[in-house]
Design a protein around this motif. Structure first.
Motif, PDB file in Angstrom:
ATOM      1  N   ASN A 144      -3.114   3.528   7.237  1.00 44.59           N
ATOM      2  CA  ASN A 144      -2.400   2.410   7.866  1.00 44.59           C
ATOM      3  C   ASN A 144      -3.330   1.533   8.693  1.00 44.59           C
ATOM      4  OD1 ASN A 144       0.076   2.937   6.742  1.00 44.59           O
ATOM      5  ND2 ASN A 144       1.124   3.379   8.653  1.00 44.59           N
ATOM      6  N   GLU A 162      -2.401  10.304  -1.253  1.00 41.65           N
ATOM      7  CA  GLU A 162      -2.443   8.869  -0.967  1.00 41.65           C
ATOM      8  C   GLU A 162      -3.001   8.095  -2.152  1.00 41.65           C
ATOM      9  OE1 GLU A 162      -3.009   9.000   3.844  1.00 41.65           O
ATOM     10  OE2 GLU A 162      -4.672   8.419   2.594  1.00 41.65           O
ATOM     11  N   CYS A 184      -5.278  -0.623   6.503  1.00 44.16           N
ATOM     12  CA  CYS A 184      -4.507  -1.783   6.039  1.00 44.16           C
ATOM     13  C   CYS A 184      -4.467  -2.867   7.113  1.00 44.16           C
ATOM     14  CB  CYS A 184      -3.091  -1.364   5.649  1.00 44.16           C
ATOM     15  SG  CYS A 184      -2.983  -0.547   4.041  1.00 44.16           S
ATOM     16  N   GLN A 187      -4.143   4.788  -4.109  1.00 45.73           N
ATOM     17  CA  GLN A 187      -4.554   3.469  -3.751  1.00 45.73           C
ATOM     18  C   GLN A 187      -4.585   2.626  -4.922  1.00 45.73           C
ATOM     19  OE1 GLN A 187      -7.071   2.193  -1.171  1.00 45.73           O
ATOM     20  NE2 GLN A 187      -6.827   3.691  -0.522  1.00 45.73           N
ATOM     21  N   TYR A 192       7.829  -0.039   5.913  1.00 43.88           N
ATOM     22  CA  TYR A 192       8.333   0.152   4.555  1.00 43.88           C
ATOM     23  C   TYR A 192       8.438  -1.185   3.822  1.00 43.88           C
ATOM     24  CZ  TYR A 192       9.584   4.969   5.718  1.00 43.88           C
ATOM     25  OH  TYR A 192       9.543   6.297   6.065  1.00 43.88           O
ATOM     26  N   GLY A 195       0.843   3.915   2.434  1.00 44.42           N
ATOM     27  CA  GLY A 195       1.349   4.367   3.724  1.00 44.42           C
ATOM     28  C   GLY A 195       0.879   5.766   4.057  1.00 44.42           C
ATOM     29  N   TRP A 239       2.957  -7.207   5.119  1.00 42.15           N
ATOM     30  CA  TRP A 239       2.447  -5.904   4.677  1.00 42.15           C
ATOM     31  C   TRP A 239       3.603  -4.919   4.576  1.00 42.15           C
ATOM     32  CZ3 TRP A 239       0.341  -2.237   8.923  1.00 42.15           C
ATOM     33  CH2 TRP A 239       0.061  -0.969   8.384  1.00 42.15           C
ATOM     34  N   ASN A 281       4.636  -0.795   2.847  1.00 41.50           N
ATOM     35  CA  ASN A 281       4.183   0.446   2.234  1.00 41.50           C
ATOM     36  C   ASN A 281       5.258   1.086   1.369  1.00 41.50           C
ATOM     37  OD1 ASN A 281       1.617   0.548   3.490  1.00 41.50           O
ATOM     38  ND2 ASN A 281       2.496   1.465   5.335  1.00 41.50           N
ATOM     39  N   ARG A 282       4.813   1.905   0.443  1.00 42.10           N
ATOM     40  CA  ARG A 282       5.718   2.677  -0.405  1.00 42.10           C
ATOM     41  C   ARG A 282       6.359   3.828   0.357  1.00 42.10           C
ATOM     42  NH1 ARG A 282       2.879   5.241  -5.449  1.00 42.10           N
ATOM     43  NH2 ARG A 282       3.166   3.152  -6.305  1.00 42.10           N
ATOM     44  N   ALA A 330      -5.792   1.922  -0.620  1.00 40.19           N
ATOM     45  CA  ALA A 330      -5.915   1.652   0.537  1.00 40.19           C
ATOM     46  C   ALA A 330      -6.965   2.277   0.883  1.00 40.19           C
ATOM     47  CB  ALA A 330      -4.932   1.953   1.171  1.00 40.19           C
ATOM     48  N   SER A 344       0.835  -1.198   0.000  1.00 37.04           N
ATOM     49  CA  SER A 344       0.000   0.000   0.000  1.00 37.04           C
ATOM     50  C   SER A 344       0.873   1.252   0.000  1.00 37.04           C
ATOM     51  CB  SER A 344      -0.952  -0.022   1.201  1.00 37.04           C
ATOM     52  OG  SER A 344      -1.976   0.942   1.046  1.00 37.04           O
ATOM     53  N   SER A 396      -5.810   3.077  -1.804  1.00 37.10           N
ATOM     54  CA  SER A 396      -5.905   2.316  -0.634  1.00 37.10           C
ATOM     55  C   SER A 396      -5.794   2.021  -1.076  1.00 37.10           C
ATOM     56  CB  SER A 396      -6.318   1.803   0.043  1.00 37.10           C
ATOM     57  OG  SER A 396      -5.866   1.993   0.727  1.00 37.10           O
TER      58      SER A 396
END
Length: 354
Positions: free
Chosen positions: A56, A345, A59, A347, A89, A13, A81, A83-84, A354, A11, A352
């Motif tokens: 977050n 953000e 997620c 997704q 991370y 982040g 899991w 995140n970018r 996310a 996702s 999302s």
């Protein structure tokens, strides 16, 4: 032997406290020469929500729903899991997977559509994370687009019906459905899809059509609009902007709207601020009755969709590779675009989400 030995959720982040907002935005815009005052302006959107992006936690909630659905379906895979742009991370997660002995993972990205930012960039993120993890990094295959999957469409149809029911009864039947997605540069949209095929707009249009079809035979008119533009006025981005579109609808005699964030998987900051605050304020000033449909989030049908997509991959032949081909959504950002802030953000999207 099963083809995969782990599941990876990828996702965008987001910050989880006021002290994290600026470092997060610096991560998102690194290399783009964004003036600090411009970042500070975007940061105010987060501070209005206590400095906490919901993405977050969404997620975490989605992972819990996926674990439960995996278990109910007899699917036994460890779940990871990454995140970018914020913790956890993706690079750290892939290192942990390598340390745990994972050899081949199937990845689900919280974005349903084709485009550089919602598809190709995540593929590149995964490859960078693998390179950083070294020779023991697992192979990671990204599940492809799911914009037209019933597990994505049906939760939106249900939440659209709920939003319609929230409108005044005398305005409900004539309500206009406004589908929204993140605006992107026109050139990026044209390059979206395998080989570049303008798939982003086509996929959004098809998803909106499928949702409208399920909502009712009441014949609600519908349109597709865009939100969260961040580029310079001189650069063409997808239009119309949702607030401009609401103004046009009001002038044409529309009395009520339901806004459906079809471009997003969860109710993250770009939904809660750009729609629940800005679009809602615009609708109020125009005298439009306004309701916003929820995104799929942790809807049981959405979690079940992820299980179905993973199960399909597990059932495939040993040589089954990624759903996204090598030439998918390639796009070279022009210099003037690299100097502008990214969306908050994508997704993730998606984002999302996310």
């Amino acid at each position: 032997m099963p083809a995969y030995d782990a599941f990876l959720l990828v996702s965008f982040g987001g910050p989880e406290g006021p002290d994290e907002v600026m470092p997060f935005l610096e991560n998102v815009t690194r290399g783009r020469n964004i003036p600090p005052e411009r970042l500070a302006s975007v940061a105010e959107h987060y501070y209005a929500f206590g400095g906490v992006s919901p993405i977050n936690q969404q997620c975490r909630d989605l992972l819990a729903a996926v674990r439960a659905d995996f278990s109910a379906s007899g699917l036994s895979l460890p779940v990871y899991w990454g995140n970018r742009n914020w913790t956890p991370y993706l690079t750290d997660t892939v290192r942990a997977m390598a340390d745990d002995g994972v050899r081949r993972a199937v990845a689900f990205v919280t974005s349903a559509y084709s485009s550089y930012s919602s598809c190709r960039q995540y593929l590149d993120d995964i490859e960078r994370a693998r390179a950083a993890a070294g020779p023991d990094a697992p192979r990671i295959d990204k599940i492809g687009r799911f914009y037209d999957h019933p597990g994505f469409i049906e939760p939106f149809a249900a939440s659209t019906r709920t939003a319609l029911a929230a409108l005044p009864a005398d305005l409900r039947d004539g309500a206009h459905l406004v589908f929204t997605a993140h605006s992107i540069p026109v050139a990026m949209a044209e390059a979206s899809g395998p080989g570049g095929g303008n798939r982003y707009v086509a996929e959004l249009t098809e998803a909106a059509r499928l949702i409208t079809e399920r909502v009712a035979g009441e014949g609600h008119p519908w349109t597709l609009a865009y939100q969260s533009r961040s580029g310079p006025p001189s650069q063409p981005w997808l239009e119309p902007d949702v607030c401009d579109h609401l103004e046009d609808l009001a002038k044409a005699g529309t009395k009520a709207v339901v806004v459906i964030p079809v471009g997003f998987v969860s109710d993250h900051m770009e939904v809660r601020h750009d729609l629940d605050v800005e679009a809602a304020r615009s609708a109020d000033s125009l005298g439009l009755a306004f309701a916003r449909a929820a995104t799929p989030g942790t809807h049981p049908r959405f979690a079940a969709m992820i299980t179905e997509l993973v199960t399909e991959r597990l059932a495939g032949p040993e040589g089954t590779g990624p759903d996204c081909p090598a030439d998918c959504c390639r796009y070279a950002r022009p210099a003037r675009e690299r100097e502008q802030p990214a969306g908050r953000e994508w997704q993730q999207p998606g984002a999302s989400p996310a």
